[in-house]
Design a protein around this motif. Structure first.
Motif, mmCIF file in Angstrom:
data_model
loop_
_atom_site.group_PDB
_atom_site.id
_atom_site.type_symbol
_atom_site.label_atom_id
_atom_site.label_comp_id
_atom_site.label_asym_id
_atom_site.label_seq_id
_atom_site.Cartn_x
_atom_site.Cartn_y
_atom_site.Cartn_z
ATOM 1 N N ASN A 106 -13.710 21.272 -5.496
ATOM 2 C CA ASN A 106 -14.925 21.639 -4.768
ATOM 3 C C ASN A 106 -14.619 21.672 -3.274
ATOM 4 O O ASN A 106 -14.879 20.705 -2.549
ATOM 5 N N PRO A 107 -14.020 22.736 -2.794
ATOM 6 C CA PRO A 107 -13.677 22.784 -1.359
ATOM 7 C C PRO A 107 -14.930 22.832 -0.502
ATOM 8 O O PRO A 107 -15.946 23.436 -0.872
ATOM 9 N N ARG A 108 -14.855 22.189 0.632
ATOM 10 C CA ARG A 108 -15.991 22.154 1.546
ATOM 11 C C ARG A 108 -15.980 23.400 2.434
ATOM 12 O O ARG A 108 -14.923 23.897 2.828
ATOM 13 N N ILE A 109 -17.161 23.889 2.730
ATOM 14 C CA ILE A 109 -17.313 25.046 3.610
ATOM 15 C C ILE A 109 -17.298 24.562 5.052
ATOM 16 O O ILE A 109 -17.976 23.592 5.409
ATOM 17 N N TYR A 110 -16.510 25.221 5.873
ATOM 18 C CA TYR A 110 -16.426 24.839 7.285
ATOM 19 C C TYR A 110 -17.727 25.205 7.987
ATOM 20 O O TYR A 110 -18.173 26.364 7.939
ATOM 21 N N VAL A 111 -18.344 24.220 8.640
ATOM 22 C CA VAL A 111 -19.642 24.395 9.291
ATOM 23 C C VAL A 111 -19.492 24.087 10.774
ATOM 24 O O VAL A 111 -18.837 23.111 11.156
ATOM 25 N N VAL A 112 -20.085 24.915 11.606
ATOM 26 C CA VAL A 112 -20.093 24.726 13.058
ATOM 27 C C VAL A 112 -21.465 24.191 13.456
ATOM 28 O O VAL A 112 -22.502 24.721 13.020
ATOM 29 N N TYR A 113 -21.471 23.131 14.271
ATOM 30 C CA TYR A 113 -22.723 22.543 14.753
ATOM 31 C C TYR A 113 -22.853 22.818 16.251
ATOM 32 O O TYR A 113 -22.249 22.127 17.066
ATOM 33 N N PRO A 114 -23.624 23.830 16.638
ATOM 34 C CA PRO A 114 -23.775 24.151 18.074
ATOM 35 C C PRO A 114 -24.643 23.124 18.782
ATOM 36 O O PRO A 114 -25.195 22.194 18.179
ATOM 37 N N ASP A 115 -24.803 23.323 20.100
ATOM 38 C CA ASP A 115 -25.634 22.411 20.892
ATOM 39 C C ASP A 115 -27.095 22.445 20.449
ATOM 40 O O ASP A 115 -27.797 21.427 20.513
ATOM 41 N N LYS A 116 -27.573 23.606 19.993
ATOM 42 C CA LYS A 116 -28.961 23.711 19.534
ATOM 43 C C LYS A 116 -29.215 22.833 18.313
ATOM 44 O O LYS A 116 -30.351 22.396 18.094
#
Length: 298
Positions: free
Chosen positions: A82-92
């Motif tokens: 179950n590979p994890r999806i790369y997620v970006v967390y912006p300043d918002k």
């Protein structure tokens, strides 16, 4: 081997083999709190920061398979991944209630053509659906406007309130620094029990509802701070401690004078000064020889 600027200081502390190996990274992780201002920070903040740095662990943007093994089309059995999806967390993200959702970065599929295309595929970003929302805090007794997602609102509803969601959810799942600052205000309010008494105009039922999450005022004051804010706080504490331990010469001399007056040494000192002045007034060779003899007696 030259290191990037942000790792230059670590290169002076660790050898290159430690920085590039997996085992070395684990050593650096354990040694993270043993240097500089971080060394004297309280343990409860170290535990909070270590948990926050893990980030959201739930599979928010994917549906993991529950089975441990499965068969392929040829009947071969292999373990399920179950590979994890790369997620970006912006300043918002840190300014709203996104419920752990972030921005997913991917690639667009190129059109199939007769000739091979060596150009990289164009990037594609998938943003969650955002809308303006209002939540209510019972402890702070006020409404707060936030940019929310449907998942964030659903988590608040499942926790039976905004305050309970922040207090009961682990900090790595909340993750947004803006929400953690609000949680810090909640903990500071719970640390002041007199605030909820009827005499002060508060509601004692609210404190009884959330008292299981109450902590000391010192721990609440550290909770929710970023690492840079914690460094500035620790530097201020150490500066105040040094200033409090430093006694001005004026106070030290005054204390010594009071002790001399209490012990009676001041009268003996006055007699010695009077004798010295008498020798100085005599002058001439006798006064000079008397001064010299006094030096040799010491």
């Amino acid at each position: 081997m030259s290191l990037p600027p942000h790792m230059a200081q670590m290169g002076r502390r660790y050898p290159i083999q430690v920085l590039v190996s997996g085992a070395g990274k684990r050593v650096i992780y354990k040694d993270f709190w043993n240097h500089g201002l971080k060394k004297n920070m309280p343990q409860h903040y170290k535990d909070y920061q270590n948990l926050w740095r893990e980030g959201p662990q739930e599979h928010i943007h994917s549906r993991p398979k529950q089975a441990r093994f499965e068969k392929d089309e040829w009947g071969e059995i292999y373990p399920v991944q179950n590979p994890r999806i790369y997620v970006v967390y912006p300043d918002k993200f840190h300014q709203g209630l996104w419920g752990g959702e972030g921005v997913i970065k991917g690639m667009l599929k190129r059109e199939d053509k007769n000739h091979r295309n060596f150009k990289p595929p164009p990037a594609k970003y998938w943003w969650p659906t955002l809308f303006e929302g209002v939540v209510h805090s019972e402890i702070l007794d006020k409404h707060i406007e936030l940019i929310c997602t449907k998942r964030g609102i659903r988590l608040v509803d499942e926790a039976a309130g905004f305050d309970k969601y922040l207090l009961s959810t682990p900090v790595n799942e909340v993750y947004a620094t803006g929400l953690l600052r609000i949680k810090r205000e909640l903990l500071l309010a719970l640390a002041d029990k007199e605030r909820f008494t009827t005499v002060a105009g508060g509601k004692s039922a609210v404190y009884d509802k959330y008292q299981q999450w109450a902590v000391s005022g010192e721990e609440a004051d550290w909770h929710g701070l970023t690492l840079e804010e914690a460094k500035r706080k620790q530097a201020r504490i150490e500066t105040e401690q040094v200033e409090s331990e430093t006694v001005p010469d004026k106070l030290r001399y005054r204390k010594e004078l009071v002790e001399m007056l209490r012990s009676g040494k001041m009268e003996e000192l006055d007699l010695e000064l009077a004798a010295e002045r008498g020798l100085e007034e005599q002058g001439g060779l006798q006064g000079m020889l008397g001064g010299i003899s006094k030096v040799f007696k010491k």
